[in-house]
Design a protein around this motif. Structure first.
Motif, PDB file in Angstrom:
ATOM      1  N   GLU A   7       0.824  -1.211   0.000  1.00  0.00           N
ATOM      2  CA  GLU A   7       0.000   0.000   0.000  1.00  0.00           C
ATOM      3  C   GLU A   7       0.858   1.262   0.000  1.00  0.00           C
ATOM      4  O   GLU A   7       0.396   2.330  -0.416  1.00  0.00           O
ATOM      5  CB  GLU A   7      -0.928   0.010   1.220  1.00  0.00           C
ATOM      6  N   LEU A   8       2.103   1.147   0.444  1.00  0.00           N
ATOM      7  CA  LEU A   8       2.985   2.316   0.446  1.00  0.00           C
ATOM      8  C   LEU A   8       3.290   2.794  -0.970  1.00  0.00           C
ATOM      9  O   LEU A   8       3.642   3.955  -1.178  1.00  0.00           O
ATOM     10  CB  LEU A   8       4.285   1.995   1.185  1.00  0.00           C
ATOM     11  N   LEU A   9       3.144   1.908  -1.937  1.00  0.00           N
ATOM     12  CA  LEU A   9       3.385   2.316  -3.321  1.00  0.00           C
ATOM     13  C   LEU A   9       2.305   3.261  -3.833  1.00  0.00           C
ATOM     14  O   LEU A   9       2.469   3.887  -4.890  1.00  0.00           O
ATOM     15  CB  LEU A   9       3.474   1.069  -4.221  1.00  0.00           C
ATOM     16  N   ASN A  10       1.220   3.397  -3.096  1.00  0.00           N
ATOM     17  CA  ASN A  10       0.184   4.361  -3.472  1.00  0.00           C
ATOM     18  C   ASN A  10       0.684   5.794  -3.359  1.00  0.00           C
ATOM     19  O   ASN A  10       0.081   6.712  -3.917  1.00  0.00           O
ATOM     20  CB  ASN A  10      -1.059   4.191  -2.588  1.00  0.00           C
ATOM     21  N   TYR A  11       1.783   5.998  -2.623  1.00  0.00           N
ATOM     22  CA  TYR A  11       2.350   7.343  -2.472  1.00  0.00           C
ATOM     23  C   TYR A  11       3.226   7.747  -3.654  1.00  0.00           C
ATOM     24  O   TYR A  11       3.660   8.894  -3.747  1.00  0.00           O
ATOM     25  CB  TYR A  11       3.176   7.427  -1.189  1.00  0.00           C
ATOM     26  N   LYS A  12       3.511   6.821  -4.557  1.00  0.00           N
ATOM     27  CA  LYS A  12       4.412   7.146  -5.671  1.00  0.00           C
ATOM     28  C   LYS A  12       3.702   8.021  -6.700  1.00  0.00           C
ATOM     29  O   LYS A  12       2.470   8.049  -6.783  1.00  0.00           O
ATOM     30  CB  LYS A  12       4.921   5.866  -6.328  1.00  0.00           C
ATOM     31  N   LYS A  13       4.508   8.718  -7.483  1.00  0.00           N
ATOM     32  CA  LYS A  13       3.933   9.557  -8.535  1.00  0.00           C
ATOM     33  C   LYS A  13       3.729   8.744  -9.814  1.00  0.00           C
ATOM     34  O   LYS A  13       4.300   7.654  -9.980  1.00  0.00           O
ATOM     35  CB  LYS A  13       4.848  10.747  -8.812  1.00  0.00           C
ATOM     36  N   ASN A  14       2.933   9.284 -10.716  1.00  0.00           N
ATOM     37  CA  ASN A  14       2.724   8.632 -12.009  1.00  0.00           C
ATOM     38  C   ASN A  14       4.048   8.559 -12.766  1.00  0.00           C
ATOM     39  O   ASN A  14       4.833   9.504 -12.765  1.00  0.00           O
ATOM     40  CB  ASN A  14       1.696   9.407 -12.843  1.00  0.00           C
ATOM     41  N   GLY A  15       4.274   7.427 -13.402  1.00  0.00           N
ATOM     42  CA  GLY A  15       5.488   7.268 -14.191  1.00  0.00           C
ATOM     43  C   GLY A  15       6.675   6.740 -13.426  1.00  0.00           C
ATOM     44  O   GLY A  15       7.741   6.505 -14.012  1.00  0.00           O
ATOM     45  N   CYS A  16       6.506   6.552 -12.127  1.00  0.00           N
ATOM     46  CA  CYS A  16       7.601   6.022 -11.309  1.00  0.00           C
ATOM     47  C   CYS A  16       7.842   4.547 -11.665  1.00  0.00           C
ATOM     48  O   CYS A  16       6.898   3.766 -11.780  1.00  0.00           O
ATOM     49  CB  CYS A  16       7.260   6.160  -9.836  1.00  0.00           C
ATOM     50  N   ASN A  17       9.092   4.173 -11.823  1.00  0.00           N
ATOM     51  CA  ASN A  17       9.444   2.785 -12.098  1.00  0.00           C
ATOM     52  C   ASN A  17       9.680   2.053 -10.780  1.00  0.00           C
ATOM     53  O   ASN A  17      10.440   2.522  -9.934  1.00  0.00           O
ATOM     54  CB  ASN A  17      10.704   2.703 -12.957  1.00  0.00           C
ATOM     55  N   VAL A  18       9.028   0.894 -10.614  1.00  0.00           N
ATOM     56  CA  VAL A  18       9.077   0.155  -9.357  1.00  0.00           C
ATOM     57  C   VAL A  18       9.746  -1.203  -9.571  1.00  0.00           C
ATOM     58  O   VAL A  18       9.421  -1.924 -10.523  1.00  0.00           O
ATOM     59  CB  VAL A  18       7.660  -0.052  -8.788  1.00  0.00           C
ATOM     60  N   TYR A  19      10.678  -1.525  -8.665  1.00  0.00           N
ATOM     61  CA  TYR A  19      11.368  -2.813  -8.702  1.00  0.00           C
ATOM     62  C   TYR A  19      11.206  -3.503  -7.352  1.00  0.00           C
ATOM     63  O   TYR A  19      11.306  -2.866  -6.307  1.00  0.00           O
ATOM     64  CB  TYR A  19      12.870  -2.613  -8.975  1.00  0.00           C
ATOM     65  N   ASN A  20      10.985  -4.808  -7.391  1.00  0.00           N
ATOM     66  CA  ASN A  20      10.835  -5.610  -6.179  1.00  0.00           C
ATOM     67  C   ASN A  20      12.169  -6.295  -5.878  1.00  0.00           C
ATOM     68  O   ASN A  20      12.577  -7.219  -6.583  1.00  0.00           O
ATOM     69  CB  ASN A  20       9.730  -6.641  -6.377  1.00  0.00           C
ATOM     70  N   SER A  21      12.846  -5.859  -4.828  1.00  0.00           N
ATOM     71  CA  SER A  21      14.179  -6.388  -4.536  1.00  0.00           C
ATOM     72  C   SER A  21      14.154  -7.814  -3.998  1.00  0.00           C
ATOM     73  O   SER A  21      15.215  -8.451  -3.872  1.00  0.00           O
ATOM     74  CB  SER A  21      14.911  -5.473  -3.538  1.00  0.00           C
ATOM     75  N   ALA A  22      12.954  -8.340  -3.685  1.00  0.00           N
ATOM     76  CA  ALA A  22      12.868  -9.726  -3.201  1.00  0.00           C
ATOM     77  C   ALA A  22      13.388 -10.710  -4.237  1.00  0.00           C
ATOM     78  O   ALA A  22      13.842 -11.805  -3.893  1.00  0.00           O
ATOM     79  CB  ALA A  22      11.435 -10.068  -2.816  1.00  0.00           C
ATOM     80  N   THR A  23      13.334 -10.323  -5.507  1.00  0.00           N
ATOM     81  CA  THR A  23      13.785 -11.208  -6.580  1.00  0.00           C
ATOM     82  C   THR A  23      15.135 -10.774  -7.148  1.00  0.00           C
ATOM     83  O   THR A  23      15.574 -11.307  -8.161  1.00  0.00           O
ATOM     84  CB  THR A  23      12.750 -11.234  -7.718  1.00  0.00           C
ATOM     85  N   MET A  24      15.797  -9.818  -6.481  1.00  0.00           N
ATOM     86  CA  MET A  24      17.029  -9.233  -7.021  1.00  0.00           C
ATOM     87  C   MET A  24      18.228  -9.545  -6.132  1.00  0.00           C
ATOM     88  O   MET A  24      18.085  -9.761  -4.927  1.00  0.00           O
ATOM     89  CB  MET A  24      16.869  -7.711  -7.160  1.00  0.00           C
ATOM     90  N   THR A  25      19.407  -9.522  -6.738  1.00  0.00           N
ATOM     91  CA  THR A  25      20.653  -9.605  -5.983  1.00  0.00           C
ATOM     92  C   THR A  25      21.144  -8.193  -5.678  1.00  0.00           C
ATOM     93  O   THR A  25      20.632  -7.201  -6.230  1.00  0.00           O
ATOM     94  CB  THR A  25      21.736 -10.332  -6.794  1.00  0.00           C
ATOM     95  N   LEU A  26      22.150  -8.096  -4.805  1.00  0.00           N
ATOM     96  CA  LEU A  26      22.763  -6.796  -4.525  1.00  0.00           C
ATOM     97  C   LEU A  26      23.258  -6.153  -5.813  1.00  0.00           C
ATOM     98  O   LEU A  26      23.040  -4.948  -6.048  1.00  0.00           O
ATOM     99  CB  LEU A  26      23.923  -6.977  -3.544  1.00  0.00           C
ATOM    100  N   GLU A  27      23.900  -6.940  -6.658  1.00  0.00           N
ATOM    101  CA  GLU A  27      24.440  -6.402  -7.906  1.00  0.00           C
ATOM    102  C   GLU A  27      23.339  -5.851  -8.804  1.00  0.00           C
ATOM    103  O   GLU A  27      23.511  -4.795  -9.450  1.00  0.00           O
ATOM    104  CB  GLU A  27      25.234  -7.491  -8.639  1.00  0.00           C
ATOM    105  N   GLU A  28      22.209  -6.525  -8.836  1.00  0.00           N
ATOM    106  CA  GLU A  28      21.095  -6.056  -9.669  1.00  0.00           C
ATOM    107  C   GLU A  28      20.486  -4.779  -9.106  1.00  0.00           C
ATOM    108  O   GLU A  28      20.092  -3.880  -9.864  1.00  0.00           O
ATOM    109  CB  GLU A  28      20.044  -7.155  -9.775  1.00  0.00           C
ATOM    110  N   VAL A  29      20.413  -4.676  -7.785  1.00  0.00           N
ATOM    111  CA  VAL A  29      19.910  -3.446  -7.157  1.00  0.00           C
ATOM    112  C   VAL A  29      20.821  -2.275  -7.512  1.00  0.00           C
ATOM    113  O   VAL A  29      20.355  -1.195  -7.915  1.00  0.00           O
ATOM    114  CB  VAL A  29      19.825  -3.618  -5.623  1.00  0.00           C
ATOM    115  N   ILE A  30      22.117  -2.474  -7.369  1.00  0.00           N
ATOM    116  CA  ILE A  30      23.074  -1.406  -7.665  1.00  0.00           C
ATOM    117  C   ILE A  30      23.026  -1.025  -9.145  1.00  0.00           C
ATOM    118  O   ILE A  30      23.115   0.155  -9.508  1.00  0.00           O
ATOM    119  CB  ILE A  30      24.501  -1.824  -7.260  1.00  0.00           C
ATOM    120  N   GLU A  31      22.823  -2.014 -10.007  1.00  0.00           N
ATOM    121  CA  GLU A  31      22.725  -1.737 -11.446  1.00  0.00           C
ATOM    122  C   GLU A  31      21.558  -0.806 -11.753  1.00  0.00           C
ATOM    123  O   GLU A  31      21.682   0.137 -12.553  1.00  0.00           O
ATOM    124  CB  GLU A  31      22.571  -3.052 -12.205  1.00  0.00           C
ATOM    125  N   VAL A  32      20.413  -1.039 -11.105  1.00  0.00           N
ATOM    126  CA  VAL A  32      19.248  -0.167 -11.310  1.00  0.00           C
ATOM    127  C   VAL A  32      19.545   1.244 -10.808  1.00  0.00           C
ATOM    128  O   VAL A  32      19.209   2.241 -11.463  1.00  0.00           O
ATOM    129  CB  VAL A  32      18.014  -0.744 -10.583  1.00  0.00           C
TER     130      VAL A  32
END
Length: 252
Positions: free
Chosen positions: A39-64
């Protein structure tokens, strides 16, 4: 710019005002999807790109993050609770330091605070406990040998134990080995401050079975110590009329 933001303990209105503002201006949000309330994602603005880090590695987070920086975008790294507790933020900050990327850290309400609210609990009761030990059991991820649960239990202070609900029987053995009795008050708080929050109050000797009956195996905190019982504590001197403070003279 990168902002590490504490999402709070679960309820979407327990994020800080600063955290909401940062979410609202973010161009990119990387959030811990397995734990952060969506529900916290309801605070984002239109056009914001969202990534779920539960499926990501540290390297992938840093890459984004690096890609967002190259494009002049603002990133929010949204962590559960307050990320200073089991948030794995230091390793991310070190990566950003190496790459010369600026960041700030916005604190949040930790789940150990949310658990206290669920139980109407004060962790530091006068003449009962004035210290809080925050720790976890060793599992797939080890803990330093000097921080064994039994060694902490020997202090008889209040203990808040993260990431250990699936090992309650072993935890009970460790607590008793360290010096707690089976009758020591204890509680389990599942998903503190979420809509489906559950609280179990028992003793060191009973909480494993009680949690099993409720089907609680993860996403919960264990609290151990006499403060759970709310009894046998002394009145605080802070508001005692017989105690002089910097702002008030004793009246009797």
């Amino acid at each position: 710019m990168v902002y590490f933001v504490g999402a709070g303990s679960g309820a979407p209105d327990l994020i800080t005002v600063r955290g909401i503002k940062l979410l609202g201006k973010a161009d990119v949000i990387i959030y811990a999807g397995s734990l952060v309330n969506k529900e916290l994602l309801n605070y984002k603005k239109n056009g914001c790109n969202v990534y779920n880090s539960a499926t990501m590695t540290l390297e992938e987070v840093i890459e984004v993050i690096v890609k967002a920086e190259q494009e002049g975008l603002t990133t929010v790294r949204l962590h559960t609770g307050d990320p200073c507790v089991y948030g794995a933020i230091r390793e991310q900050m070190d990566c950003l330091d190496q790459k010369g990327i600026s960041y700030e850290y916005c604190p949040g309400v930790s789940s150990f605070c949310g658990a206290a609210s669920a139980l109407n609990l004060e962790y530091t009761l006068p003449n009962v406990s004035q210290s809080v030990i925050i720790t976890r059991m060793a599992g797939r991820t080890p803990v330093p040998e000097k921080e064994d649960i039994a060694s902490f239990a020997a202090h008889q202070a209040t203990m808040v134990i993260f990431l250990s609900t699936g090992m309650l029987e072993e935890l009970t053995d460790k607590l008793i080995e360290g010096g707690y009795t089976k009758d020591t008050p204890a509680a389990v708080v599942y998903k503190a401050t979420w809509e489906d929050e559950k609280t179990i109050v028992g003793t060191v000797g009973t909480i494993s079975e009680l949690a099993k009956k409720e089907g609680i195996t993860k996403t919960a905190l264990i609290i151990v110590g006499d403060v759970v019982a709310h009894t046998n504590y002394e009145r605080s001197e802070l508001y005692n009329p017989a105690f002089t403070t910097e702002y008030r003279e004793a009246t009797k």
